[in-house]
Design an enzyme around this catalytic site. Sequence first.
Site: not given
Length: 351
Positions: A65, A175, A177, A318
């Site tokens: 990140k 995303s 989230n 990923y």
Amino acid sequence: MYSLARPLLFSLDAERAHALALRSIDTAYRTGTTSLLSTRPVPLPTPAFGLMFPNPVGLGAGLDKNGEHIDALLALGFGFVEIGTVTPRAQDGNPKPRMFRLPEYQAVINRMGFNNLGVDALVANVQRARRRGGLLGINIGKNKDTPNEEATSDYRYCMERVYPLADYITVNISSPNTAGLRELQEEQSLRRLISDLRETQEALGAQHGKRVPMLVKVAPDLNDRDIDAAARVLADLAVDGVIATNTTVTRPLIANHPLAAEAGGLSGAPLLGQSTLVLRRLRARLPESIPLIGVGGINSGADAVAKMAAGASLVQCYSGLVYRGPQLVGECVNAIRRRREAPSGGAVAPL
């Protein structure tokens, strides 16, 4: 090597295992032993977005990140590494626990929430990286406390900061989230945001004397009407590329699993069909001048080939790395190579 390390990693909480794996990859890089983890694939040059990628297999955003592990990750053989998602200001993300493995399904659920150290820290890390052997994408987002009406300013700020350093920039509006983020995919909101960012991109190109491609990452939970609308906007505004897809909030293939009710995005093998369908539909609706990156559910070379057959120019892994380890990179490159060398020449499969 990964087969020996996996039992230890799987004995740990998923987020702790994530951190330990990155430290191990860094250690291997510093000691010159990365070859014990992964054999660098023979180059397979692949053009997209006006760039030439050493091979078409990349690392999806989310693993690194803050851009702290760029060189170690490139050494595993990726043709490109995408770091982020990064936001203007540092933020902690959602409360822990927020990452869960589902080994029975080779899947992961996460609700990280754009936890990162902020764009200034990422920029400093990128400036220190040597960046040999592959290209670098930087994935940008908005802070969770920035209302959607002001989201453009967050994306613009991040774009301005990373533009001189990135090979390409990804606008993450998908995303699940960050509360309300996916509302930015609605047609009018998407048009306003991407129009503003395209203007910023052109201004930065003139300022820095180079054009950095801008990609948009979309969700897998789009119906046909949503896909049509998104494709219309992205084509009208001539974005450089699209990444399909992010994680899903749906759970049909894992409905009976004890963790199915956990909030967050589902990735891994159960996402393959859904994300590839969105990829194929976008390919049918977008001009060939807008290449696609296929991501979601790649756990084998065959899965990577399925993305290419659906219209992807590049792919990203990923969650598959969690279950297969770094050997997945070379397996995917070699599978795509065989497809490219086949008599059919890698034609896109019809809808």
